[in-house]
Scaffold this motif. Structure first.
Motif, PDB file in Angstrom:
ATOM      1  N   LEU A 110       1.955  -8.565 -20.758  1.00 17.70           N
ATOM      2  CA  LEU A 110       1.476  -8.036 -22.041  1.00 17.70           C
ATOM      3  C   LEU A 110       0.726  -9.112 -22.817  1.00 17.70           C
ATOM      4  O   LEU A 110      -0.330  -8.841 -23.430  1.00 17.70           O
ATOM      5  N   MET A 111       1.244 -10.329 -22.806  1.00 16.67           N
ATOM      6  CA  MET A 111       0.547 -11.420 -23.485  1.00 16.67           C
ATOM      7  C   MET A 111      -0.797 -11.714 -22.821  1.00 16.67           C
ATOM      8  O   MET A 111      -1.785 -12.015 -23.496  1.00 16.67           O
ATOM      9  N   ILE A 112      -0.821 -11.627 -21.492  1.00 14.25           N
ATOM     10  CA  ILE A 112      -2.082 -11.816 -20.778  1.00 14.25           C
ATOM     11  C   ILE A 112      -3.074 -10.726 -21.167  1.00 14.25           C
ATOM     12  O   ILE A 112      -4.268 -10.989 -21.382  1.00 14.25           O
ATOM     13  N   TYR A 113      -2.603  -9.523 -21.270  1.00 10.21           N
ATOM     14  CA  TYR A 113      -3.462  -8.389 -21.641  1.00 10.21           C
ATOM     15  C   TYR A 113      -4.080  -8.586 -23.026  1.00 10.21           C
ATOM     16  O   TYR A 113      -5.278  -8.356 -23.226  1.00 10.21           O
ATOM     17  N   TYR A 114      -3.268  -9.003 -23.989  1.00  8.26           N
ATOM     18  CA  TYR A 114      -3.747  -9.104 -25.360  1.00  8.26           C
ATOM     19  C   TYR A 114      -4.486 -10.411 -25.642  1.00  8.26           C
ATOM     20  O   TYR A 114      -5.193 -10.515 -26.637  1.00  8.26           O
ATOM     21  N   SER A 115      -4.330 -11.424 -24.796  1.00  9.65           N
ATOM     22  CA  SER A 115      -4.989 -12.699 -25.079  1.00  9.65           C
ATOM     23  C   SER A 115      -6.380 -12.746 -24.456  1.00  9.65           C
ATOM     24  O   SER A 115      -7.363 -12.328 -25.066  1.00  9.65           O
ATOM     25  N   GLN A 116      -6.482 -13.197 -23.210  1.00 10.31           N
ATOM     26  CA  GLN A 116      -7.795 -13.338 -22.581  1.00 10.31           C
ATOM     27  C   GLN A 116      -7.894 -12.631 -21.236  1.00 10.31           C
ATOM     28  O   GLN A 116      -8.856 -12.849 -20.504  1.00 10.31           O
ATOM     29  N   GLY A 117      -6.918 -11.832 -20.903  1.00  8.11           N
ATOM     30  CA  GLY A 117      -6.971 -11.137 -19.627  1.00  8.11           C
ATOM     31  C   GLY A 117      -6.932 -12.103 -18.460  1.00  8.11           C
ATOM     32  O   GLY A 117      -6.056 -12.957 -18.363  1.00  8.11           O
ATOM     33  N   ALA A 118      -7.912 -11.965 -17.553  1.00 12.30           N
ATOM     34  CA  ALA A 118      -7.949 -12.803 -16.354  1.00 12.30           C
ATOM     35  C   ALA A 118      -8.156 -14.275 -16.678  1.00 12.30           C
ATOM     36  O   ALA A 118      -7.859 -15.143 -15.848  1.00 12.30           O
ATOM     37  N   SER A 119      -8.670 -14.587 -17.873  1.00 15.44           N
ATOM     38  CA  SER A 119      -8.911 -15.989 -18.254  1.00 15.44           C
ATOM     39  C   SER A 119      -7.707 -16.618 -18.949  1.00 15.44           C
ATOM     40  O   SER A 119      -7.745 -17.800 -19.309  1.00 15.44           O
ATOM     41  N   SER A 120      -6.642 -15.854 -19.162  1.00 16.48           N
ATOM     42  CA  SER A 120      -5.471 -16.378 -19.858  1.00 16.48           C
ATOM     43  C   SER A 120      -4.709 -17.357 -18.964  1.00 16.48           C
ATOM     44  O   SER A 120      -4.482 -17.078 -17.781  1.00 16.48           O
ATOM     45  N   PRO A 121      -4.309 -18.513 -19.512  1.00 17.50           N
ATOM     46  CA  PRO A 121      -3.522 -19.455 -18.715  1.00 17.50           C
ATOM     47  C   PRO A 121      -2.068 -19.031 -18.540  1.00 17.50           C
ATOM     48  O   PRO A 121      -1.304 -19.713 -17.848  1.00 17.50           O
ATOM     49  N   TYR A 122      -1.689 -17.911 -19.160  1.00 17.07           N
ATOM     50  CA  TYR A 122      -0.303 -17.488 -19.090  1.00 17.07           C
ATOM     51  C   TYR A 122       0.090 -16.947 -17.727  1.00 17.07           C
ATOM     52  O   TYR A 122       1.253 -16.601 -17.515  1.00 17.07           O
ATOM     53  N   TYR A 123      -0.880 -16.870 -16.805  1.00 20.35           N
ATOM     54  CA  TYR A 123      -0.505 -16.469 -15.453  1.00 20.35           C
ATOM     55  C   TYR A 123       0.477 -17.486 -14.858  1.00 20.35           C
ATOM     56  O   TYR A 123       1.266 -17.158 -13.970  1.00 20.35           O
ATOM     57  N   ALA A 124       0.401 -18.743 -15.358  1.00 18.17           N
ATOM     58  CA  ALA A 124       1.324 -19.772 -14.869  1.00 18.17           C
ATOM     59  C   ALA A 124       2.767 -19.404 -15.183  1.00 18.17           C
ATOM     60  O   ALA A 124       3.693 -19.783 -14.447  1.00 18.17           O
ATOM     61  N   GLY A 125       2.987 -18.670 -16.285  1.00 19.88           N
ATOM     62  CA  GLY A 125       4.341 -18.237 -16.602  1.00 19.88           C
ATOM     63  C   GLY A 125       4.903 -17.301 -15.549  1.00 19.88           C
ATOM     64  O   GLY A 125       6.115 -17.324 -15.271  1.00 19.88           O
ATOM     65  N   LEU A 126       4.034 -16.486 -14.945  1.00 24.00           N
ATOM     66  CA  LEU A 126       4.494 -15.601 -13.877  1.00 24.00           C
ATOM     67  C   LEU A 126       4.886 -16.402 -12.640  1.00 24.00           C
ATOM     68  O   LEU A 126       5.830 -16.043 -11.933  1.00 24.00           O
ATOM     69  N   ASN A 127       4.156 -17.493 -12.385  1.00 22.64           N
ATOM     70  CA  ASN A 127       4.536 -18.361 -11.276  1.00 22.64           C
ATOM     71  C   ASN A 127       5.920 -18.973 -11.505  1.00 22.64           C
ATOM     72  O   ASN A 127       6.739 -19.083 -10.586  1.00 22.64           O
ATOM     73  N   LEU A 128       6.177 -19.359 -12.754  1.00 23.38           N
ATOM     74  CA  LEU A 128       7.491 -19.922 -13.075  1.00 23.38           C
ATOM     75  C   LEU A 128       8.588 -18.878 -12.898  1.00 23.38           C
ATOM     76  O   LEU A 128       9.684 -19.187 -12.417  1.00 23.38           O
ATOM     77  N   VAL A 129       8.302 -17.654 -13.284  1.00 20.41           N
ATOM     78  CA  VAL A 129       9.291 -16.584 -13.109  1.00 20.41           C
ATOM     79  C   VAL A 129       9.635 -16.427 -11.634  1.00 20.41           C
ATOM     80  O   VAL A 129      10.811 -16.340 -11.246  1.00 20.41           O
ATOM     81  N   LEU A 130       8.605 -16.414 -10.777  1.00 26.07           N
ATOM     82  CA  LEU A 130       8.843 -16.240  -9.350  1.00 26.07           C
ATOM     83  C   LEU A 130       9.642 -17.403  -8.771  1.00 26.07           C
ATOM     84  O   LEU A 130      10.594 -17.206  -8.008  1.00 26.07           O
ATOM     85  N   LEU A 131       9.280 -18.617  -9.142  1.00 29.25           N
ATOM     86  CA  LEU A 131       9.955 -19.778  -8.580  1.00 29.25           C
ATOM     87  C   LEU A 131      11.374 -19.932  -9.110  1.00 29.25           C
ATOM     88  O   LEU A 131      12.324 -20.075  -8.337  1.00 29.25           O
ATOM     89  N   VAL A 132      11.529 -19.885 -10.429  1.00 29.00           N
ATOM     90  CA  VAL A 132      12.833 -20.138 -11.024  1.00 29.00           C
ATOM     91  C   VAL A 132      13.824 -19.036 -10.660  1.00 29.00           C
ATOM     92  O   VAL A 132      14.916 -19.298 -10.142  1.00 29.00           O
TER      93      VAL A 132
END
Length: 251
Positions: free
Chosen positions: A105-127
């Protein structure tokens, strides 16, 4: 008469698998609770990143993080119920979806594909993947859902899609997903082999303790028998010594 030799290994294997299933259920249940605590800790902590990256969305993102934290707290209460103790694995996959959904949702409302918050999804998967000890199937389901949510957020976002950013972010997410799936698969196999080794060791230790206990009981019985035999010999000797003078006197 040819079945019993094969029946014993099959029974042992069935017992090992059942014991591992019970052990694994208890372990995963504890880890899911730990994952809930981490989610409730890390989601609000991300507000500092919001202040730096998207100050214009700070209030809204703070609300999203608060809702996510609240839902994870409610989810933790569900995990502690008898249903949660009986089904920790499915709940573990569901737990990963809470932070992932709000991050998308944050990715959607911020910059979409350009949002750096995709890294948070990587952390979710790893942690979450490392903590919850996912199986191969659970890992595939979880990473597929997370990647699907990310693609949906990017495609539906009102912000223009910069293809190189989307491909680059998606590339790293797929690599992270691959590492998570392979790591979970290898770790689940390692955990089972380790449990089998410890189970066999415990079984042999218990058999050895039973054997030692039987030997001690047998030794105690032998000692008792020897004492009774010695007592009998001594009694016979005493009676013989008494009978001799009595017989002589009678004669």
């Amino acid at each position: 008469s040819g079945n019993p030799p094969m029946a014993e290994p099959l029974t042992l294997l069935s017992g090992v698998r059942q014991a591992f299933t019970d052990y694994d259920r208890r372990t995963i249940h504890q880890n899911v609770q730990l994952g809930c605590f981490l989610g409730m800790l890390l989601m609000p902590a991300g507000v500092f990143l919001d202040c730096w990256t998207y100050p214009e969305h700070l209030g809204f993102f703070l609300l999203l993080r608060a809702i996510s934290t609240f839902l994870i707290g409610v989810f933790w209460l569900v995990v502690r119920t008898p249903f949660g103790r009986a089904n920790p694995r499915g709940l573990g996959v569901l737990l990963a979806m809470f932070p992932s959904f709000f991050m998308t949702l944050m990715i959607y409302y911020s910059q979409g594909a350009s949002s750096p918050y995709y890294a948070g999804l990587n952390l979710v998967l790893l942690v979450v993947g490392l903590i919850l000890h996912w199986t191969l199937m659970e890992s595939l389901v979880a990473v597929s859902l997370v990647i699907a949510m990310y693609l949906g957020a990017c495609m539906l976002s009102p912000h223009p899609i910069i293809l190189k950013n989307l491909i680059g972010n998606l590339y790293f997410m797929i690599l992270t997903a691959f590492i998570t799936v392979c790591g979970s698969y290898a770790h689940s196999r390692w955990r089972f082999r380790e449990f089998v080794t410890r189970y066999e060791l415990d079984t042999r230790t218990q058999e050895l303790e039973r054997t030692i206990r039987r030997l001690r009981e047998a030794e105690a019985q032998l000692v008792q028998q020897e004492k009774m035999a010695s007592l009998g010999v001594m009694s016979a000797g005493i009676i013989h010594e008494i009978n001799n003078p009595l017989n002589y006197a009678l004669t």
